[in-house]
Design an enzyme around this catalytic site. Structure first.
Site, PDB file in Angstrom:
ATOM      1  N   GLY A  59       0.820  -1.203   0.000  1.00 50.90           N
ATOM      2  CA  GLY A  59       0.000   0.000   0.000  1.00 50.90           C
ATOM      3  C   GLY A  59       0.856   1.257   0.000  1.00 50.90           C
ATOM      4  O   GLY A  59       2.012   1.249   0.421  1.00 50.90           O
TER       5      GLY A  59
ATOM      6  N   GLY B 212      -5.508  -7.867  -7.116  1.00 54.69           N
ATOM      7  CA  GLY B 212      -4.206  -7.516  -7.656  1.00 54.69           C
ATOM      8  C   GLY B 212      -3.258  -8.678  -7.446  1.00 54.69           C
ATOM      9  O   GLY B 212      -3.673  -9.846  -7.404  1.00 54.69           O
TER      10      GLY B 212
ATOM     11  N   ILE C 197      -1.617  -9.558  -4.774  1.00 51.09           N
ATOM     12  CA  ILE C 197      -1.861 -10.276  -3.519  1.00 51.09           C
ATOM     13  C   ILE C 197      -3.123 -11.112  -3.630  1.00 51.09           C
ATOM     14  O   ILE C 197      -3.152 -12.277  -3.207  1.00 51.09           O
ATOM     15  CB  ILE C 197      -1.928  -9.296  -2.334  1.00 51.09           C
ATOM     16  CG1 ILE C 197      -0.535  -8.726  -2.064  1.00 51.09           C
ATOM     17  CG2 ILE C 197      -2.476  -9.979  -1.084  1.00 51.09           C
ATOM     18  CD1 ILE C 197      -0.475  -7.680  -0.968  1.00 51.09           C
TER      19      ILE C 197
ATOM     20  N   ARG D  69     -11.993  -7.632 -15.946  1.00 48.82           N
ATOM     21  CA  ARG D  69     -11.000  -8.165 -16.885  1.00 48.82           C
ATOM     22  C   ARG D  69     -11.082  -9.685 -16.838  1.00 48.82           C
ATOM     23  O   ARG D  69     -11.836 -10.249 -16.038  1.00 48.82           O
ATOM     24  CB  ARG D  69      -9.588  -7.685 -16.545  1.00 48.82           C
ATOM     25  CG  ARG D  69      -9.037  -8.148 -15.213  1.00 48.82           C
ATOM     26  CD  ARG D  69      -7.634  -7.589 -14.997  1.00 48.82           C
ATOM     27  NE  ARG D  69      -6.959  -8.154 -13.854  1.00 48.82           N
ATOM     28  CZ  ARG D  69      -7.089  -7.747 -12.601  1.00 48.82           C
ATOM     29  NH1 ARG D  69      -7.888  -6.722 -12.330  1.00 48.82           N
ATOM     30  NH2 ARG D  69      -6.423  -8.327 -11.618  1.00 48.82           N
TER      31      ARG D  69
ATOM     32  N   ARG E  14      -6.597  -2.954   4.506  1.00 49.10           N
ATOM     33  CA  ARG E  14      -6.360  -1.856   5.434  1.00 49.10           C
ATOM     34  C   ARG E  14      -7.595  -1.719   6.315  1.00 49.10           C
ATOM     35  O   ARG E  14      -8.726  -1.929   5.864  1.00 49.10           O
ATOM     36  CB  ARG E  14      -6.095  -0.534   4.699  1.00 49.10           C
ATOM     37  CG  ARG E  14      -4.738  -0.450   4.024  1.00 49.10           C
ATOM     38  CD  ARG E  14      -3.609  -0.344   5.043  1.00 49.10           C
ATOM     39  NE  ARG E  14      -2.299  -0.102   4.433  1.00 49.10           N
ATOM     40  CZ  ARG E  14      -1.446  -1.042   4.103  1.00 49.10           C
ATOM     41  NH1 ARG E  14      -1.773  -2.323   4.276  1.00 49.10           N
ATOM     42  NH2 ARG E  14      -0.273  -0.737   3.581  1.00 49.10           N
TER      43      ARG E  14
ATOM     44  N   ASP F 268      -6.600  -8.888  10.159  1.00 52.85           N
ATOM     45  CA  ASP F 268      -5.190  -8.574  10.391  1.00 52.85           C
ATOM     46  C   ASP F 268      -4.978  -7.074  10.497  1.00 52.85           C
ATOM     47  O   ASP F 268      -3.933  -6.629  10.952  1.00 52.85           O
ATOM     48  CB  ASP F 268      -4.320  -9.135   9.259  1.00 52.85           C
ATOM     49  CG  ASP F 268      -2.842  -8.925   9.542  1.00 52.85           C
ATOM     50  OD1 ASP F 268      -2.398  -9.249  10.661  1.00 52.85           O
ATOM     51  OD2 ASP F 268      -2.122  -8.421   8.644  1.00 52.85           O
TER      52      ASP F 268
ATOM     53  N   HIS G 250      -1.648  -6.844  12.417  1.00 52.85           N
ATOM     54  CA  HIS G 250      -1.074  -6.359  11.149  1.00 52.85           C
ATOM     55  C   HIS G 250       0.270  -7.041  10.888  1.00 52.85           C
ATOM     56  O   HIS G 250       1.311  -6.397  10.754  1.00 52.85           O
ATOM     57  CB  HIS G 250      -0.910  -4.838  11.171  1.00 52.85           C
ATOM     58  CG  HIS G 250      -0.859  -4.238   9.790  1.00 52.85           C
ATOM     59  ND1 HIS G 250      -1.275  -2.964   9.517  1.00 52.85           N
ATOM     60  CD2 HIS G 250      -0.417  -4.745   8.597  1.00 52.85           C
ATOM     61  CE1 HIS G 250      -1.108  -2.700   8.224  1.00 52.85           C
ATOM     62  NE2 HIS G 250      -0.584  -3.777   7.650  1.00 52.85           N
TER      63      HIS G 250
ATOM     64  N   GLY H 197       0.659  -9.367   8.268  1.00 50.56           N
ATOM     65  CA  GLY H 197       0.626 -10.001   6.958  1.00 50.56           C
ATOM     66  C   GLY H 197       1.952  -9.959   6.234  1.00 50.56           C
ATOM     67  O   GLY H 197       2.324 -10.909   5.537  1.00 50.56           O
TER      68      GLY H 197
END
Length: 313
Positions: free
Chosen positions: A72, A146, A148, A172, A228, A251, A275, A277
């Site tokens: 991010g 994306g 991840i 897509r 987030r 997380d 947090h 990850g």
């Protein structure tokens, strides 16, 4: 090239860095390693508060590249207004996919199979048997497809799922199947047993998981947030989990760090990790490889990878 490059890892610990730049070590300490005006390539300290990472930006009048070591970029965006036009902001695509995808699978399996309950029972010396939900035969919805999100699906593949649905900013097609636009969420949410959030924090995704989003999730569904904290409306989530209608594995939270007296800690069916990850043993070798590649490209004036935006564009 004689310009300065600011690194949050000592240069002598990164094998293969190109010769030429003056490498300066700065990991967010009170004193800058050199004049910020001489910095051409700034690697933002990792896992530091936003105000630390953006502190030198107003004085970086010659900077050409701002590089994060996170997927991010929301933590550096407040400081971009201080930069001249033409500065490239790059993220750490390729660094966190393995670790974050691993944790996502951990959170899903731990929540479904009741691992927190077993740990608490172990502390009491209690044998807590019984049936628990399996991941097999479930439908998983990945919101934020994306690199991840794709890595998460890679690791879901062996688990005999009924279906994986994918959602991103725009539609897509991928080798694994179609990616739906965000506008398709209302139709997809009621079908998902597990909803995984791996989207970046943007104006479009802040508060995306609100009361209406949660109300469309099926009874008994699991919400997993590895994106987030502010992607989720915490008050709305608490209202749902406190009824026991859905569960959550988080997380990231809003606020973060989560205060000790926050009701999310004790909400039924909620698993919270702090947090974690990205920060694993997989981080450093991938971060170093990224920096060597990017800085070699920078020195040789070749196109950089992972350019998210250019200031003034």
């Amino acid at each position: 090239m004689t310009a300065d490059v600011w690194l949050p890892i000592p240069a002598d610990e990164i094998e293969g860095l190109p010769e030429g730049p003056n490498y300066r070590f700065w990991n967010g300490g009170p004193d800058f390693p050199a004049d910020p005006a001489d910095c051409a390539y700034y690697v933002v300290p990792y896992m530091k508060p936003s105000d630390v990472g953006v502190r030198p930006l107003p004085r970086m009048t010659s900077v050409e590249v701002v590089q994060t070591l996170s997927a991010g970029i929301d933590h550096v965006q407040p400081g971009l207004k201080h930069l001249r036009p033409g500065v490239r902001l790059c993220n750490a695509r390729g660094v966190h996919e393995a670790s974050t995808a691993e944790l996502t699978l951990t959170l899903i399996l731990a929540s479904l199979r009741g691992i927190p309950d077993f740990v608490r029972a172990q502390d009491r010396g209690a044998w807590l048997g019984g049936f628990r939900p399996a991941l097999a035969d479930k439908t998983v919805l990945i919101v934020g497809y994306g690199s991840i999100g794709a890595a998460i699906e890679d690791r879901l593949a062996p688990f005999e799922l009924a279906r994986v649905a994918r959602v991103a900013r725009s539609a897509r097609t991928t080798a694994r199947g179609p990616v739906h636009p965000l506008t398709d969420l209302p139709a997809l949410l009621p079908e998902a047993d597990v909803v995984v959030l791996s989207t970046p924090l943007t104006d479009a995704t802040r508060g995306l998981v609100d009361g209406a989003f949660l109300a469309r999730m099926k009874d008994g569904a699991l919400l997993v947030n590895v994106a987030r904290g502010p992607v989720v409306d915490t008050k709305a989530l608490l209202a749902e989990v406190e009824t026991g209608r859905i569960t959550a594995a988080l997380d990231v939270t809003d606020p973060e760090p989560l205060p000790a007296d926050h009701p999310l800690w004790r909400a039924p069916g909620v698993l919270v990790t702090p947090h974690v990850g990205g920060p694993t043993s997989a981080f450093m070798p991938r971060a170093k490889r990224l920096l060597v590649d990017q800085l070699t490209r920078f020195v040789n004036r070749e196109p950089l990878r992972n350019v998210i935006l250019t200031t003034g564009a």
